[in-house]
Design an enzyme around this catalytic site. Sequence first.
Site, PDB file in Angstrom:
ATOM      1  N   GLY A 121      26.296   2.037  16.052  1.00  8.86           N
ATOM      2  CA  GLY A 121      25.973   3.017  15.017  1.00  8.86           C
ATOM      3  C   GLY A 121      24.634   3.677  15.272  1.00  8.86           C
ATOM      4  CD  GLU A 360      28.697   7.574  24.812  1.00  9.72           C
ATOM      5  OE1 GLU A 360      27.832   7.222  25.606  1.00  9.72           O
ATOM      6  OE2 GLU A 360      29.735   6.928  24.596  1.00  9.72           O
TER       7      GLU A 360
HETATM    8  C1  LIG Z   1      35.174  11.235  18.059  1.00 15.47           C
HETATM    9  C2  LIG Z   1      33.718  10.927  17.960  1.00 15.47           C
HETATM   10  C3  LIG Z   1      33.284   9.613  18.169  1.00 15.47           C
HETATM   11  C4  LIG Z   1      31.924   9.302  18.057  1.00 15.47           C
HETATM   12  N1  LIG Z   1      31.531   7.994  18.174  1.00 15.47           N
HETATM   13  C5  LIG Z   1      30.236   7.663  17.944  1.00 15.47           C
HETATM   14  C6  LIG Z   1      29.809   6.286  17.951  1.00 15.47           C
HETATM   15  O1  LIG Z   1      30.599   5.366  18.209  1.00 15.47           O
HETATM   16  N2  LIG Z   1      28.516   6.012  17.656  1.00 15.47           N
HETATM   17  C7  LIG Z   1      27.615   6.998  17.371  1.00 15.47           C
HETATM   18  O2  LIG Z   1      26.468   6.670  17.100  1.00 15.47           O
HETATM   19  N3  LIG Z   1      27.971   8.309  17.361  1.00 15.47           N
HETATM   20  C8  LIG Z   1      29.262   8.661  17.631  1.00 15.47           C
HETATM   21  N4  LIG Z   1      29.647   9.981  17.597  1.00 15.47           N
HETATM   22  C9  LIG Z   1      28.649  10.997  17.262  1.00 15.47           C
HETATM   23  C10 LIG Z   1      28.211  11.847  18.450  1.00 15.47           C
HETATM   24  O3  LIG Z   1      27.559  11.072  19.414  1.00 15.47           O
HETATM   25  C11 LIG Z   1      27.327  12.975  17.868  1.00 15.47           C
HETATM   26  O4  LIG Z   1      28.209  13.816  17.170  1.00 15.47           O
HETATM   27  C12 LIG Z   1      26.579  13.729  18.902  1.00 15.47           C
HETATM   28  O5  LIG Z   1      25.559  12.937  19.456  1.00 15.47           O
HETATM   29  C13 LIG Z   1      25.955  15.016  18.352  1.00 15.47           C
HETATM   30  O6  LIG Z   1      25.289  14.816  17.159  1.00 15.47           O
HETATM   31  P1  LIG Z   1      25.588  15.790  15.905  1.00 15.47           P
HETATM   32  O7  LIG Z   1      27.053  15.846  15.734  1.00 15.47           O
HETATM   33  O8  LIG Z   1      24.766  15.316  14.760  1.00 15.47           O
HETATM   34  O9  LIG Z   1      25.096  17.214  16.376  1.00 15.47           O
HETATM   35  P2  LIG Z   1      23.665  17.885  16.078  1.00 15.47           P
HETATM   36  O10 LIG Z   1      22.578  17.039  16.600  1.00 15.47           O
HETATM   37  O11 LIG Z   1      23.619  18.271  14.637  1.00 15.47           O
HETATM   38  O12 LIG Z   1      23.784  19.206  16.944  1.00 15.47           O
HETATM   39  C14 LIG Z   1      24.544  20.354  16.514  1.00 15.47           C
HETATM   40  C15 LIG Z   1      24.474  21.407  17.617  1.00 15.47           C
HETATM   41  O13 LIG Z   1      23.120  21.815  17.814  1.00 15.47           O
HETATM   42  C16 LIG Z   1      22.788  21.642  19.179  1.00 15.47           C
HETATM   43  N5  LIG Z   1      21.377  21.227  19.312  1.00 15.47           N
HETATM   44  C17 LIG Z   1      20.753  20.209  18.663  1.00 15.47           C
HETATM   45  N6  LIG Z   1      19.463  20.114  19.073  1.00 15.47           N
HETATM   46  C18 LIG Z   1      19.285  21.092  19.990  1.00 15.47           C
HETATM   47  C19 LIG Z   1      18.181  21.502  20.788  1.00 15.47           C
HETATM   48  N7  LIG Z   1      17.013  20.870  20.730  1.00 15.47           N
HETATM   49  N8  LIG Z   1      18.360  22.538  21.639  1.00 15.47           N
HETATM   50  C20 LIG Z   1      19.563  23.174  21.736  1.00 15.47           C
HETATM   51  N9  LIG Z   1      20.644  22.837  21.007  1.00 15.47           N
HETATM   52  C21 LIG Z   1      20.503  21.812  20.146  1.00 15.47           C
HETATM   53  C22 LIG Z   1      23.698  20.554  19.695  1.00 15.47           C
HETATM   54  O14 LIG Z   1      23.832  20.631  21.091  1.00 15.47           O
HETATM   55  C23 LIG Z   1      24.986  20.866  18.963  1.00 15.47           C
HETATM   56  O15 LIG Z   1      25.683  21.887  19.654  1.00 15.47           O
HETATM   57  C24 LIG Z   1      30.977  10.325  17.744  1.00 15.47           C
HETATM   58  C25 LIG Z   1      31.425  11.646  17.556  1.00 15.47           C
HETATM   59  C26 LIG Z   1      32.770  11.942  17.653  1.00 15.47           C
HETATM   60  C27 LIG Z   1      33.205  13.359  17.442  1.00 15.47           C
END
Ligand SMILES: Cc1cc2nc3c(=O)[nH]c(=O)nc-3n(C[C@H](O)[C@H](O)[C@H](O)COP(=O)(O)OP(=O)(O)OC[C@H]3O[C@@H](n4cnc5c(N)ncnc54)[C@H](O)[C@@H]3O)c2cc1C
Length: 382
Positions: A121, A360
């Site tokens: 998590g 990831e």
């Molecule tokens: C099917 C699935 C399984 C998953 N399993 C896990 C799990 O087991 N454990 C876990 O911890 N997480 C898990 N995740 C979460 C996943 O790792 C995150 O969704 C991912 O790291 C992105 O985070 P966010 O969705 O909050 O995007 P955000 O951080 O909100 O980003 C949104 C957008 O903004 C862009 N962005 C953000 N910062 C910047 C920057 N500085 N410069 C340019 N662009 C930027 C990003 O690239 C993205 O396009 C899972 C997600 C899915 C869909």
Amino acid sequence: MELSEREAMRSVIRDFAEREVKPRVRDYDREERLPTDILAGMARLGLFGGVVPEQWGGTGLDHVTFARLVEEISRVDHCLGVLMSMPSALVGAGLLKYGTDEQRKRWLTPLAQGEIFGGAGVTEPQSGSDVAGMQTTYVRDGDEFVIRGMKTWISNLDIASFFVTFATRDRAERRNGVTAFVIPRDTPGLSVHPFKNKLGFRPICTGELVLDEVRVGADCVLGEEGRGFQVAMTAVEKGRLSVAARAVGGAQACLDACLAYAAQRVVGGSPIGSYQQIQKKIADMATEIQAARLLVENCARTLDSGARGRTETSMAKMFASDVFQRTATEAVQIHGAYGVSDEFPVGRAYRDSKVFQIVEGPNEIHRLVIARELLSGGKNRT
Ligand SMILES: Cc1cc2nc3c(=O)[nH]c(=O)nc-3n(C[C@H](O)[C@H](O)[C@H](O)COP(=O)(O)OP(=O)(O)OC[C@H]3O[C@@H](n4cnc5c(N)ncnc54)[C@H](O)[C@@H]3O)c2cc1C
């Protein structure tokens, strides 16, 4: 590992995937569940052992072999590749590097033997890419730690016996305030809330992990207090090798499907494979997949050398997932309307490949990591 030994292991996985998984994957993807008998079969074959040392119940593979085996199962279902990689990566890597012997014995060994599963998590509703910005907090109460907060998009909610998760003692400390915990699933205050009907990764049960005044002892602290950010980075960086290997497997499956379809689909009196525009797509796919595979191998070799491989893992994850997404898009195009039905695997690959570009670390963040490394003249390299 000797090449012949690696090839023998690949062929065991290929047989298993073709025989036990292929006939069922469409249905369980639709039903959003992972068949437990398939997981039990994988455990019998020792597929969860990965790079975990034999001392801790694993197979002690090198990363190159591990990546090729994850690629192989992902040719049929990359979600099984997720499960196969967790003991070596997202869930187990932190336990192996930072856990006490007690913690490794209790959690890592049964994990590597496929007796139990775990979850990791990291992501929160307000902080995904920005791990140090987490809002889940903990306070010390005597010898105990009381954790309050919420994680989201966490995988394995249905089967995990425990979660490796993270909380901060003070948000102002950013990464220096973060501590890692390993928390048994039945701990009072911990609850899970799966999301249904996701675009991709449908068999994996993903959703919210709520920590409502979860009280744990010092035996649940993973690594030193305040060093949780390093635990998280170890987990996700190891995880990226396997995301990349899974993406190569998924892309290869698309190419395999296209080769078969292009030979048998006759349009205008000729198989579509005889048309130059289809040939171009196939040649581009094959070349990009091979380039992605070589980046995965380069990343695996770097990890085998003992280096952290931050840039290499980002390059492999970013490139391979982009290749998978492009390959799956073209594969649907080559299949025409049939690509849209679930009679062929390319539609599922199309949905899943998009998710690969987000999990990831979204690919924007990987580009950032690579560029910062280059612009700093390699100062961040470790
Ligand atoms: C099917 C699935 C399984 C998953 N399993 C896990 C799990 O087991 N454990 C876990 O911890 N997480 C898990 N995740 C979460 C996943 O790792 C995150 O969704 C991912 O790291 C992105 O985070 P966010 O969705 O909050 O995007 P955000 O951080 O909100 O980003 C949104 C957008 O903004 C862009 N962005 C953000 N910062 C910047 C920057 N500085 N410069 C340019 N662009 C930027 C990003 O690239 C993205 O396009 C899972 C997600 C899915 C869909």
